[in-house]
Design an enzyme around this catalytic site. Structure first.
Site, mmCIF file in Angstrom:
data_model
loop_
_atom_site.group_PDB
_atom_site.id
_atom_site.type_symbol
_atom_site.label_atom_id
_atom_site.label_comp_id
_atom_site.label_asym_id
_atom_site.label_seq_id
_atom_site.Cartn_x
_atom_site.Cartn_y
_atom_site.Cartn_z
ATOM 1 N N ARG A 175 -66.590 -34.885 30.127
ATOM 2 C CA ARG A 175 -65.269 -35.357 30.545
ATOM 3 C C ARG A 175 -65.273 -36.876 30.685
ATOM 4 N NH1 ARG A 175 -66.687 -32.081 34.846
ATOM 5 N NH2 ARG A 175 -64.864 -30.744 34.576
ATOM 6 N N ILE A 176 -66.414 -37.444 31.130
ATOM 7 C CA ILE A 176 -66.487 -38.896 31.253
ATOM 8 C C ILE A 176 -66.619 -39.539 29.874
ATOM 9 C CG2 ILE A 176 -67.817 -40.830 32.186
ATOM 10 C CD1 ILE A 176 -68.659 -38.925 34.479
ATOM 11 N N ASP A 195 -73.296 -35.453 20.189
ATOM 12 C CA ASP A 195 -73.177 -34.323 21.104
ATOM 13 C C ASP A 195 -73.364 -33.053 20.282
ATOM 14 O OD1 ASP A 195 -72.227 -32.140 22.728
ATOM 15 O OD2 ASP A 195 -71.248 -33.619 24.020
ATOM 16 N N ALA A 255 -74.996 -41.742 33.911
ATOM 17 C CA ALA A 255 -75.098 -40.280 33.958
ATOM 18 C C ALA A 255 -76.208 -39.861 34.928
ATOM 19 C CB ALA A 255 -75.347 -39.735 32.559
ATOM 20 N N ARG A 256 -77.413 -39.697 34.416
ATOM 21 C CA ARG A 256 -78.575 -39.342 35.230
ATOM 22 C C ARG A 256 -79.785 -40.099 34.701
ATOM 23 N NH1 ARG A 256 -75.174 -37.737 38.064
ATOM 24 N NH2 ARG A 256 -74.927 -35.671 39.041
ATOM 25 N N ASP A 279 -76.667 -47.696 36.428
ATOM 26 C CA ASP A 279 -76.126 -47.243 37.711
ATOM 27 C C ASP A 279 -76.957 -46.096 38.274
ATOM 28 O OD1 ASP A 279 -74.016 -47.465 39.742
ATOM 29 O OD2 ASP A 279 -73.420 -45.471 39.068
ATOM 30 N N GLU A 284 -84.196 -42.063 41.726
ATOM 31 C CA GLU A 284 -82.870 -42.606 42.019
ATOM 32 C C GLU A 284 -82.951 -44.010 42.611
ATOM 33 O OE1 GLU A 284 -79.652 -42.807 41.245
ATOM 34 O OE2 GLU A 284 -79.118 -40.847 42.004
ATOM 35 N N HIS A 303 -75.775 -46.436 42.099
ATOM 36 C CA HIS A 303 -74.978 -45.219 41.885
ATOM 37 C C HIS A 303 -73.561 -45.386 42.433
ATOM 38 C CE1 HIS A 303 -75.758 -40.684 41.140
ATOM 39 N NE2 HIS A 303 -74.532 -41.009 40.808
#
Length: 345
Positions: A175-176, A195, A255-256, A279, A284, A303
């Site tokens: 969605r992003i 994708d 994202a991650r 980000d 993390e 983040h």
């Protein structure tokens, strides 16, 4: 009359909050909280942070609607046993994957979330990052700060900084990712997309060209990651993929962190060959001695791409609207299925 009012009050569904450690006002503007109070009873206006306490169990015993947010405890079979009336979980944040157990869906509890609302600021952050990266803003800032004199760049510069007809790579039509593609349309930018769940015709409808990952990595000066962190995507951007990136290219990750091989990325950044706007990282929070904190070719933020500050109220507004649809017997617009969780971060 008093008895009638009492009956009417009890007829309204009970709503509880579960998140923290912060107040309801962080997620809900005063007007939206008032809408919830008009539609529901709120036996406990403080968010539940621990489902095991006697006070929490008493609130859950009557709750038909549970509004959750960041920091919500796990909702599993044991919690559901204490909440026999629970029919709706409305999450005022993104993914519910890490706190909603399969038993929630098995028992017919409806789940909705504000992931679509949270996607808005992430996409906006990414758009700004892409435009700045293509314009080489951070490189020029470094040079300007170093020389401390005007260097007449606009007249003398002969490089390829700028956004006109640049090629940008988007990894993941989430969605992003889709929203970022939409936001890029006015800028004359060519978009390559990778994708595995999207075909070429769907990519074209989005305004992108579908390509294999290795082609995307070697063909774009700016690459932005929007894939979920799954077993199949962990470490997907490894040393080999990073090596394919052109010299001076920029990797953006909102994202991650685990999607990228952290050691390989650090090596490329320390060498100065690549730039990065991060980000998220893996871990993390990088170790205190990580070079990522001080490298001039790295912009690292904690983040913050998702909703912060006033942006959180957008999440609360979406949840209020979903609850009002639920109470009116209307279909929810942002419901979550257990199958859908398989593709969430």
């Amino acid at each position: 009359m008093l008895q009638d009012a009492s009956i009417a009050e009890k007829a309204r569904p009970a709503l509880a909050f579960a998140f923290g450690p912060f107040g309801i006002e962080k997620l809900f503007a005063a007007a939206d909280t008032a809408r919830l109070k008009q539609a529901c009873r709120m036996p406990g206006e403080l968010p539940i942070g621990d489902f095991s306490t006697a006070a929490a169990r008493q609130i859950l015993a009557d709750a038909e609607i549970l509004v959750t947010g960041w920091g919500c405890p796990m909702i599993d079979a044991a919690v559901l046993d204490t909440a026999p009336k629970l029919r709706l979980i409305a999450h005022a944040a993104g993914s519910v994957k890490h706190f909603v157990a399969p038993e929630v869906f098995e028992r017919g509890v409806v789940v909705t979330n504000a992931a679509d609302a949270n996607a808005v600021p992430v996409a906006e952050f990414t758009l700004a990052a892409i435009l700045f990266a293509n314009k080489q803003v951070f490189r020029f800032r470094r040079d300007y700060t170093s020389k401390r004199s005007f260097i007449g760049v606009s007249q003398q510069y002969e490089g390829d900084a700028g956004n006109w007809e640049k090629r940008v790579g988007i990894i993941g039509a989430s969605r992003i990712g889709r929203r970022v593609i939409e936001l890029l349309r006015p800028f004359g930018i060519e978009i390559l997309l990778h994708d595995p769940l999207v075909d070429a015709s769907e990519a074209r409808r989005m305004g992108a060209t579908l390509v294999p990952l290795d082609e995307l990595m070697k063909s774009c000066d700016t690459i932005s990651i929007h894939a979920p962190l799954l077993a199949s995507t962990r470490g997907m951007i490894d040393a080999g993929m990073l090596a394919r990136m052109p010299d001076g290219a920029t990797l953006i990750n909102t994202a991650r962190g685990g999607i990228v091989d952290s050691a390989a990325l650090e090596a490329e950044l320390v060498s100065g060959r690549l730039w990065a706007i991060l980000d998220v990282t893996e871990p993390e929070t990088p170790p205190v001695d990580s070079p990522l904190y001080t490298l001039e070719n790295v912009l690292m933020t904690p983040h913050i791409a998702g909703a912060i500050g006033c942006e959180r109220h957008r999440l609360g507004r979406l949840v209020v609207e979903e609850i009002e649809r639920y109470l009116a017997g209307e279909p929810l617009r942002h419901s979550v299925t257990i199958e859908g969780l398989l593709h969430q971060a």
